[in-house]
Scaffold this motif. Sequence first.
Motif, short mmCIF file in Angstrom:
data_model
loop_
_atom_site.label_atom_id
_atom_site.label_comp_id
_atom_site.label_asym_id
_atom_site.label_seq_id
_atom_site.Cartn_x
_atom_site.Cartn_y
_atom_site.Cartn_z
N LEU A 349 10.48 26.40 -23.04
CA LEU A 349 11.19 27.03 -21.92
C LEU A 349 12.16 26.06 -21.27
CD1 LEU A 349 8.33 29.07 -20.16
CD2 LEU A 349 10.12 29.94 -21.67
N LYS A 353 16.21 26.57 -20.94
CA LYS A 353 16.85 26.62 -19.61
C LYS A 353 17.89 25.53 -19.44
CE LYS A 353 12.96 26.44 -17.44
NZ LYS A 353 11.96 26.30 -16.36
N ILE A 386 13.66 33.68 -17.61
CA ILE A 386 13.19 32.90 -18.76
C ILE A 386 11.75 32.45 -18.54
CG2 ILE A 386 13.54 30.78 -20.09
CD1 ILE A 386 16.53 31.04 -19.51
N ASN A 387 11.44 31.97 -17.34
CA ASN A 387 10.08 31.49 -17.04
C ASN A 387 9.06 32.63 -17.05
OD1 ASN A 387 10.80 28.80 -16.73
ND2 ASN A 387 11.24 29.02 -14.56
#
Length: 402
Positions: A349, A353, A386-387
Amino acid sequence: SGLFWKLMERCGTQGVQLIVQIVLARLLLPEDFGIIALITIFISISNVLIHTGFNTALIQKKDADQIDFSSVFYLSLFVAGIAYMVLFFAAPLIAVFFRESQLIPVLRVLSVVLFFGALNSIQNAVVSRGMQFKKLFFSSLGAILISGTVGIMIAYAGYGVWALVGQQLTNQLIMSVILWFTVKWRPRLLFSLLRVRGLFSYGWKLLMSSLIDTLYMDLRSLIIGKLYNAEMLGFYNRGKTFPSLMVTNINGSIQSVIFPALSLHQDDRQRVKSMVRRSIVTSSFILFPLMVGLAVVAEPLVKIVLTDKWLPCVPFLQIYCASYALWPIHTANLQAINALGRSDVFLKLEIIKKIMGLAILGVTVFYGVYAIALGGAVSGVISTFINSYPNTEVASKYYVYY
């Protein structure tokens, strides 16, 4: 109980810290804060290398014992010594790069905090595992009261940036001393390379993730310090600091308590989901309206509290209020992934990012310092989704739970 004392520690400490920072901001110049902001970049990176990853691994490991703690302690001190020597001899080069000769003595003196950080990281891991946040409350509050007084006295005497150096050094020293007498853990003459390897197998991914995140978060400060000057970096830093303090107080307290709790129940996935949801709701309910209110009153607040010389920091403050409003969603989802032992997902992740964030930074850097800050806020919004993705019902069975 753990959450209560963690909130008391955060709110009490950061409340006093806020007052100290306001007084120092009125006594010192923006460029003084800019110089410290530049130095903090290199110290933050060093701190990541010293204890990030191992600290979390000690909390996450169910059967961590004295051998684990002592081994990590001696390794952290060794890495701190190497990091200090690197910064000591690299100080002249860093000063030339940023065209700030004052960086040399300040960096060499302030880097001493690396040794205190190595000790504090182990003590904090012991406190977190035992949910003994009451001890952390007294150590943090006592340290900030004493160090704040020292910093203000030095600033009032007219020593400029050295007031900030004295304040930070004293804070870490006093905290280490208080925790030494309140936390029962003591290092023993024990070291196991096998245990270090075991912890490293989990912690190295968090180490890389934190290193990537630190480099990425500090990259904007590096660019502003290089392309502009220490004064502009001081405005940027102050604008970022005030919303950051509020988020650290509330959301940081919840996440500090929720991680060991999630780790304790990592085999009960429904319990983990429930705790994560509760964490997000609790933090967001408080932080979102707080950030909106702070952004609205930013200009008159800066005028009254910091005086007119700090007005250029208002746009930065408003931009970071928008960014930090979504912080609870970031941290709660990431804590769940770490608590379940999936540091590999955490690392993936971070890479995704940061690639996205660097692309945005590459575009905004050509449009001025405010565009750089605004690009950071946009990256934060995208990172929220995204998280969250690995913890959704669709993705969890592939990324986290199996």
